[in-house]
Design a protein around this motif. Structure first.
Motif, PDB file in Angstrom:
ATOM      1  N   ASN A  94       0.816  -1.214   0.000  1.00  0.00           N
ATOM      2  CA  ASN A  94       0.000   0.000   0.000  1.00  0.00           C
ATOM      3  C   ASN A  94       0.850   1.265   0.000  1.00  0.00           C
ATOM      4  N   MET A  95       1.877   1.298   0.847  1.00  0.00           N
ATOM      5  CA  MET A  95       2.749   2.465   0.866  1.00  0.00           C
ATOM      6  C   MET A  95       3.475   2.615  -0.460  1.00  0.00           C
ATOM      7  N   LYS A 143      -9.531  -4.396   7.536  1.00  0.00           N
ATOM      8  CA  LYS A 143      -9.199  -3.757   8.814  1.00  0.00           C
ATOM      9  C   LYS A 143      -7.689  -3.540   8.974  1.00  0.00           C
ATOM     10  N   GLN A 144      -6.899  -4.196   8.134  1.00  0.00           N
ATOM     11  CA  GLN A 144      -5.451  -4.000   8.196  1.00  0.00           C
ATOM     12  C   GLN A 144      -5.034  -2.620   7.695  1.00  0.00           C
ATOM     13  N   ILE A 145      -5.977  -1.868   7.180  1.00  0.00           N
ATOM     14  CA  ILE A 145      -5.675  -0.511   6.734  1.00  0.00           C
ATOM     15  C   ILE A 145      -5.165   0.340   7.900  1.00  0.00           C
ATOM     16  N   SER A 146      -5.479  -0.065   9.113  1.00  0.00           N
ATOM     17  CA  SER A 146      -5.025   0.688  10.287  1.00  0.00           C
ATOM     18  C   SER A 146      -3.507   0.740  10.362  1.00  0.00           C
ATOM     19  N   TRP A 147      -2.829  -0.322   9.894  1.00  0.00           N
ATOM     20  CA  TRP A 147      -1.362  -0.317   9.904  1.00  0.00           C
ATOM     21  C   TRP A 147      -0.821   0.698   8.898  1.00  0.00           C
ATOM     22  N   VAL A 148      -1.483   0.810   7.771  1.00  0.00           N
ATOM     23  CA  VAL A 148      -1.068   1.787   6.762  1.00  0.00           C
ATOM     24  C   VAL A 148      -1.266   3.203   7.301  1.00  0.00           C
ATOM     25  N   TYR A 149      -2.407   3.432   7.934  1.00  0.00           N
ATOM     26  CA  TYR A 149      -2.669   4.743   8.520  1.00  0.00           C
ATOM     27  C   TYR A 149      -1.644   5.080   9.603  1.00  0.00           C
ATOM     28  N   LEU A 150      -1.221   4.087  10.360  1.00  0.00           N
ATOM     29  CA  LEU A 150      -0.247   4.323  11.422  1.00  0.00           C
ATOM     30  C   LEU A 150       1.063   4.842  10.842  1.00  0.00           C
ATOM     31  N   ARG A 193       2.779  27.454   2.958  1.00  0.00           N
ATOM     32  CA  ARG A 193       1.440  27.138   2.447  1.00  0.00           C
ATOM     33  C   ARG A 193       0.825  26.017   3.277  1.00  0.00           C
ATOM     34  N   ALA A 194       0.533  26.318   4.526  1.00  0.00           N
ATOM     35  CA  ALA A 194      -0.012  25.318   5.434  1.00  0.00           C
ATOM     36  C   ALA A 194      -1.380  24.815   4.958  1.00  0.00           C
ATOM     37  N   GLY A 195      -2.178  25.719   4.399  1.00  0.00           N
ATOM     38  CA  GLY A 195      -3.505  25.325   3.920  1.00  0.00           C
ATOM     39  C   GLY A 195      -3.430  24.265   2.838  1.00  0.00           C
ATOM     40  N   LYS A 196      -2.532  24.465   1.877  1.00  0.00           N
ATOM     41  CA  LYS A 196      -2.365  23.496   0.796  1.00  0.00           C
ATOM     42  C   LYS A 196      -1.860  22.160   1.344  1.00  0.00           C
ATOM     43  N   ALA A 197      -0.966  22.239   2.324  1.00  0.00           N
ATOM     44  CA  ALA A 197      -0.436  21.013   2.926  1.00  0.00           C
ATOM     45  C   ALA A 197      -1.545  20.219   3.598  1.00  0.00           C
ATOM     46  N   VAL A 198      -2.433  20.918   4.292  1.00  0.00           N
ATOM     47  CA  VAL A 198      -3.549  20.245   4.962  1.00  0.00           C
ATOM     48  C   VAL A 198      -4.467  19.591   3.934  1.00  0.00           C
ATOM     49  N   ILE A 199      -4.728  20.283   2.829  1.00  0.00           N
ATOM     50  CA  ILE A 199      -5.587  19.722   1.778  1.00  0.00           C
ATOM     51  C   ILE A 199      -4.986  18.443   1.208  1.00  0.00           C
ATOM     52  N   VAL A 200      -3.686  18.482   0.954  1.00  0.00           N
ATOM     53  CA  VAL A 200      -3.004  17.296   0.420  1.00  0.00           C
ATOM     54  C   VAL A 200      -3.107  16.133   1.399  1.00  0.00           C
ATOM     55  N   ILE A 201      -2.871  16.405   2.680  1.00  0.00           N
ATOM     56  CA  ILE A 201      -2.925  15.357   3.694  1.00  0.00           C
ATOM     57  C   ILE A 201      -4.335  14.772   3.784  1.00  0.00           C
ATOM     58  N   VAL A 202      -5.339  15.625   3.783  1.00  0.00           N
ATOM     59  CA  VAL A 202      -6.730  15.160   3.871  1.00  0.00           C
ATOM     60  C   VAL A 202      -7.087  14.282   2.676  1.00  0.00           C
ATOM     61  N   LEU A 203      -6.689  14.710   1.480  1.00  0.00           N
ATOM     62  CA  LEU A 203      -6.984  13.937   0.279  1.00  0.00           C
ATOM     63  C   LEU A 203      -6.292  12.577   0.298  1.00  0.00           C
ATOM     64  N   VAL A 204      -5.048  12.570   0.739  1.00  0.00           N
ATOM     65  CA  VAL A 204      -4.307  11.299   0.809  1.00  0.00           C
ATOM     66  C   VAL A 204      -4.900  10.390   1.872  1.00  0.00           C
ATOM     67  N   PHE A 205      -5.207  10.979   3.023  1.00  0.00           N
ATOM     68  CA  PHE A 205      -5.652  10.185   4.173  1.00  0.00           C
ATOM     69  C   PHE A 205      -7.060   9.632   4.000  1.00  0.00           C
ATOM     70  N   PHE A 206      -7.960  10.469   3.467  1.00  0.00           N
ATOM     71  CA  PHE A 206      -9.371  10.072   3.424  1.00  0.00           C
ATOM     72  C   PHE A 206      -9.871   9.663   2.036  1.00  0.00           C
ATOM     73  N   LEU A 207      -9.064   9.869   1.017  1.00  0.00           N
ATOM     74  CA  LEU A 207      -9.488   9.486  -0.332  1.00  0.00           C
ATOM     75  C   LEU A 207      -8.526   8.483  -0.969  1.00  0.00           C
ATOM     76  N   ALA A 208      -7.278   8.902  -1.148  1.00  0.00           N
ATOM     77  CA  ALA A 208      -6.317   8.047  -1.859  1.00  0.00           C
ATOM     78  C   ALA A 208      -6.031   6.741  -1.128  1.00  0.00           C
ATOM     79  N   THR A 209      -5.797   6.830   0.182  1.00  0.00           N
ATOM     80  CA  THR A 209      -5.429   5.628   0.940  1.00  0.00           C
ATOM     81  C   THR A 209      -6.539   4.579   0.964  1.00  0.00           C
ATOM     82  N   PRO A 210      -7.773   4.927   1.381  1.00  0.00           N
ATOM     83  CA  PRO A 210      -8.820   3.893   1.386  1.00  0.00           C
ATOM     84  C   PRO A 210      -9.184   3.397  -0.010  1.00  0.00           C
ATOM     85  N   LEU A 211      -9.144   4.291  -1.011  1.00  0.00           N
ATOM     86  CA  LEU A 211      -9.473   3.874  -2.374  1.00  0.00           C
ATOM     87  C   LEU A 211      -8.423   2.897  -2.904  1.00  0.00           C
ATOM     88  N   LEU A 212      -7.162   3.218  -2.688  1.00  0.00           N
ATOM     89  CA  LEU A 212      -6.092   2.325  -3.131  1.00  0.00           C
ATOM     90  C   LEU A 212      -6.145   0.998  -2.390  1.00  0.00           C
TER      91      LEU A 212
END
Length: 254
Positions: A94-95, A143-150, A193-212
């Motif tokens: 996954n990583m 449920k093993q996605i928790s290790w990826v999130y960690l 650009r903290a705002g852009k960084a937060v957007i990238v993190i949110v997209l990766v964390f809540f969209l890209a990671t679970p979808l992948l």
């Protein structure tokens, strides 16, 4: 249903797969050696998420090879080592593919593609998937996605600490204060650009990671895991799935 640990982690013919796994392991090691050698600041090599991913793939490839030719695998009880191999594959594959997506969509700036970039941003991830999904046929549990999130959370924490620690990026330094030379990755510039960084993190964390993860999980269904009764993954009930997960992962996940 119970996974046949021996057939999963010690597939036949052992000699053939042992040669293949050793080749993949050596390829991984040589790629890391080239990457470190090409780095202008080898001490900063571990700062990058890409290299965390490469090391996670190395860890899985090493243990996949050892499980086949050295470490005894038994069905009598589920040992910690078996859990480590399973977890390391889930994290590595996954990583690996997350890094591939992030690099080619956010970090790649065009130009010729070098051997090193092709290896660490694509080929190694594919080799890990082929070893885990096709050779070993390791089943994926959602449920093993928790290790990826960690792992992702740990890297995000490190990235934020780095941004506000004044360490800077010794591999990208110039006299222009408007550039991203202090950040590890320009898209994660928390100071400018903290705002852009937060957007990238949110997209990766809540969209890209679970979808992948869902895609990899779905693809793992195409290769029947080796169960003791030789039945397919699709025929497992929810209760049996949960029972099997608890066997392999007694650690409570979040």
């Amino acid at each position: 249903k119970t996974v046949d640990l021996v057939k999963t982690f010690r597939p036949e013919p052992k000699l053939f797969w042992g040669i293949i796994k050793l080749f993949i392991l050596g390829w991984n090691v040589s790629t890391i050696a080239i990457s470190i050698n090409d780095s202008t600041q080898s001490g900063f090599w571990l700062a990058y998420l890409t290299h965390w991913g490469v090391l996670s793939m190395l860890f899985y490839n090493l243990n996949s090879f050892l499980a086949l030719v050295v470490v005894p695998i038994s069905q009598d009880n589920v040992k910690v080592y078996n859990q480590i191999i399973w977890m390391s594959y889930t994290v590595a594959v996954n990583m690996g593919f997350i890094i591939v997506i992030l690099y080619w969509t956010l970090d790649y700036e065009g130009g010729s593609i070098t051997y090193k970039n092709a290896m660490i941003h694509g080929i190694l991830s594919l080799l890990v998937f082929l070893d885990g999904a096709i050779v070993n046929r390791i089943p994926i549990r959602f449920k093993q996605i928790s290790w990826v999130y960690l792992v992702e959370l740990i890297y995000i924490l490190w990235n934020i600490i780095h941004a506000f620690s004044g360490i800077g990026n010794p591999e990208s330094v110039d006299v222009d204060p408007d550039t991203d030379d202090d950040a590890i990755y320009g898209v994660l510039n928390w100071n400018e650009r903290a705002g852009k960084a937060v957007i990238v993190i949110v997209l990766v964390f809540f969209l890209a990671t679970p979808l992948l993860f869902l895609i990899i999980w779905s693809m793992s269904l195409c290769f029947k895991p080796r169960y003791l009764d030789n039945e397919s993954y699709e025929e497992i009930s929810d209760d049996e799935e949960e029972s099997n997960r608890k066997e392999m992962f007694p650690i409570k996940t979040f």
